[in-house]
Design a protein around this motif. Structure first.
Motif, PDB file in Angstrom:
ATOM      1  N   LEU A  30      -1.826  10.887   4.653  1.00  0.00           N
ATOM      2  CA  LEU A  30      -2.433  10.524   3.277  1.00  0.00           C
ATOM      3  C   LEU A  30      -0.977  10.737   2.310  1.00  0.00           C
ATOM      4  O   LEU A  30      -0.935   9.873   1.625  1.00  0.00           O
ATOM      5  CB  LEU A  30      -3.431  11.434   2.599  1.00  0.00           C
ATOM      6  N   ASP A  31      -0.093  11.765   2.620  1.00  0.00           N
ATOM      7  CA  ASP A  31       1.112  11.827   1.977  1.00  0.00           C
ATOM      8  C   ASP A  31       1.983  10.702   2.225  1.00  0.00           C
ATOM      9  O   ASP A  31       2.598  10.108   1.238  1.00  0.00           O
ATOM     10  CB  ASP A  31       1.726  13.148   2.429  1.00  0.00           C
TER      11      ASP A  31
ATOM     12  N   ALA B  80       0.773   7.660   0.050  1.00  0.00           N
ATOM     13  CA  ALA B  80       1.023   8.091  -1.519  1.00  0.00           C
ATOM     14  C   ALA B  80       2.669   7.702  -1.705  1.00  0.00           C
ATOM     15  O   ALA B  80       2.801   7.123  -2.761  1.00  0.00           O
ATOM     16  CB  ALA B  80       0.488   9.302  -1.817  1.00  0.00           C
TER      17      ALA B  80
ATOM     18  N   ALA C 273     -10.489   4.156   3.933  1.00  0.00           N
ATOM     19  CA  ALA C 273      -9.959   5.392   3.513  1.00  0.00           C
ATOM     20  C   ALA C 273      -8.211   5.264   2.974  1.00  0.00           C
ATOM     21  O   ALA C 273      -7.969   5.808   1.937  1.00  0.00           O
ATOM     22  CB  ALA C 273     -10.024   6.524   4.687  1.00  0.00           C
TER      23      ALA C 273
ATOM     24  N   ARG D 284      -7.923   3.253  -0.201  1.00  0.00           N
ATOM     25  CA  ARG D 284      -8.361   3.893  -1.349  1.00  0.00           C
ATOM     26  C   ARG D 284      -7.352   4.835  -1.826  1.00  0.00           C
ATOM     27  O   ARG D 284      -6.950   4.828  -3.075  1.00  0.00           O
ATOM     28  CB  ARG D 284      -9.557   4.360  -1.054  1.00  0.00           C
ATOM     29  N   HIS D 285      -6.836   5.416  -0.900  1.00  0.00           N
ATOM     30  CA  HIS D 285      -5.791   6.683  -1.241  1.00  0.00           C
ATOM     31  C   HIS D 285      -4.506   5.842  -1.600  1.00  0.00           C
ATOM     32  O   HIS D 285      -3.958   6.417  -2.591  1.00  0.00           O
ATOM     33  CB  HIS D 285      -5.608   7.320   0.156  1.00  0.00           C
TER      34      HIS D 285
ATOM     35  N   ALA E 169      -5.072   4.593  -5.180  1.00  0.00           N
ATOM     36  CA  ALA E 169      -4.961   5.632  -6.151  1.00  0.00           C
ATOM     37  C   ALA E 169      -3.516   6.306  -6.479  1.00  0.00           C
ATOM     38  O   ALA E 169      -3.402   7.032  -7.205  1.00  0.00           O
ATOM     39  CB  ALA E 169      -5.707   7.070  -5.644  1.00  0.00           C
ATOM     40  N   HIS E 170      -2.621   6.122  -5.436  1.00  0.00           N
ATOM     41  CA  HIS E 170      -1.155   6.440  -5.763  1.00  0.00           C
ATOM     42  C   HIS E 170      -0.275   5.261  -5.987  1.00  0.00           C
ATOM     43  O   HIS E 170       1.018   5.677  -5.792  1.00  0.00           O
ATOM     44  CB  HIS E 170      -0.640   7.343  -4.508  1.00  0.00           C
TER      45      HIS E 170
ATOM     46  N   GLU F  27     -10.091  -3.159  -2.810  1.00  0.00           N
ATOM     47  CA  GLU F  27      -8.941  -2.261  -2.963  1.00  0.00           C
ATOM     48  C   GLU F  27      -7.806  -2.934  -2.372  1.00  0.00           C
ATOM     49  O   GLU F  27      -6.680  -2.434  -2.231  1.00  0.00           O
ATOM     50  CB  GLU F  27      -9.211  -1.084  -1.825  1.00  0.00           C
TER      51      GLU F  27
END
Ligand code: ADP
Length: 282
Positions: free
Chosen positions: A122-123, A126, A144, A147-148, A151-152, A173
């Protein structure tokens, strides 16, 4: 920087004059192990086209795993988030007959086990400029990741292949969709909701449609075609690598890279370098 969350496969390519009937054994003409998988191919294509690329995915604990890992890292693709899971790696059993016709059986293996994203995955998403996904891993994982990314402020590029019905919340998305003509026909109106849609047209090149109704098209780049395997993945990787330069420039890199990929045999081995693409750019 591009992060690919996707598949990696070992392609088992057998060449045969005539396919066996059920219960029959025939002698094959040739055999090759060729690393592939849409995720891995697109990550390598993006890297060769000039971007930094990182691969988030899984290999199994079989004999193919080390080779799949090696091909990605030798291409300069980051493999820190490539995990090993129990069981077989993804494989594609491919039969090419004397008429050049393919039949393919894909066994998801470790790709099907890509059901969770780790905090480190996830990092990476982002921190990236672009997330690139296909549909050879579970759709819930693609959702997933998307979406992540959203959001970033990471651009989300989807190549919906192999094509299938997708949940509407996934389409919401997506910033950029790259489809071939078959996928475009299958998906139909759902693509209207995507801000940027690129449709590849084989030898005729590709076209682009933006949210504001802006359109662009790029003609096919004439080449001596040897094998079109991997052309779509090469196109998509090169497009992602140059997306920040605008649709027109990205299309010309992608069409040139895709055309060059058809001039050599095999998927990953036929992906052109940045230098080769630059020389052929029109
Ligand atoms: P897919 O292989 O995914 O079905 P296409 O056949 O549309 O996708 O090919 C993808 C891209 O590869 C095309 O947009 C084009 O840039 C390039 N390409 C494919 N076939 C040819 C060809 N015969 N001549 C030149 N370029 C090609």
């Amino acid at each position: 920087r591009i992060v690919v969350v996707g598949s990696v496969n070992m392609d088992l390519v057998t060449r045969v004059r005539r396919r066996p009937e059920p219960g029959e054994t025939v002698a094959g003409e040739g055999f090759a192990l060729v690393p592939g998988g849409k995720g891995a191919n697109q990550a390598i294509a993006a890297r060769r086209a000039g971007a930094e690329a990182e691969f988030v995915g899984a290999v199994g604990d079989d004999v193919f795993a080390a080779e799949l890992r090696r091909v990605l890292s030798d291409s300069g693709v980051g493999t820190e988030q490539l995990r090993t899971v129990a069981g077989p790696s993804g494989v594609a059993a491919i039969v090419v007959d004397g008429g050049g016709e393919n039949t393919i059986i894909v066994v998801g293996g470790a790709n099907a086990a890509m059901t969770e994203l780790t905090p480190a995955d996830l990092d990476a998403i982002a921190a990236a400029d672009t997330l690139m996904c296909q549909l050879e891993i579970p759709v819930s994982t693609v959702l997933a990741a998307a979406r992540h990314a959203r959001a970033h402020d990471t651009t989300v590029l989807l190549n919906p292949s192999p094509v299938r019905e997708l949940p509407p919340e996934l389409w919401a998305e997506i910033d950029v969709a790259v489809v071939n003509e078959g996928e475009a026909a299958h998906l139909g109106t759902v693509l209207k909701a995507v801000p940027h849609v690129i449709t590849t047209l084989g030898a005729a090149g590709a076209n682009y449609r933006g949210a504001d109704g802006e359109t662009r098209s790029h003609p096919g780049v004439p080449v001596e075609v040897v094998d079109t395997t991997g052309a779509g993945d090469t196109f998509t990787g090169a497009l992602a690598a140059h997306w920040h330069e605008g649709p027109e420039t990205a299309l010309s890199w992608a069409c040139t890279a895709g055309a060059l990929a058809t001039t050599k045999l095999g998927a990953s081995a036929s992906i052109p370098t940045r230098e080769a693409i630059e020389q052929a750019l029109v």
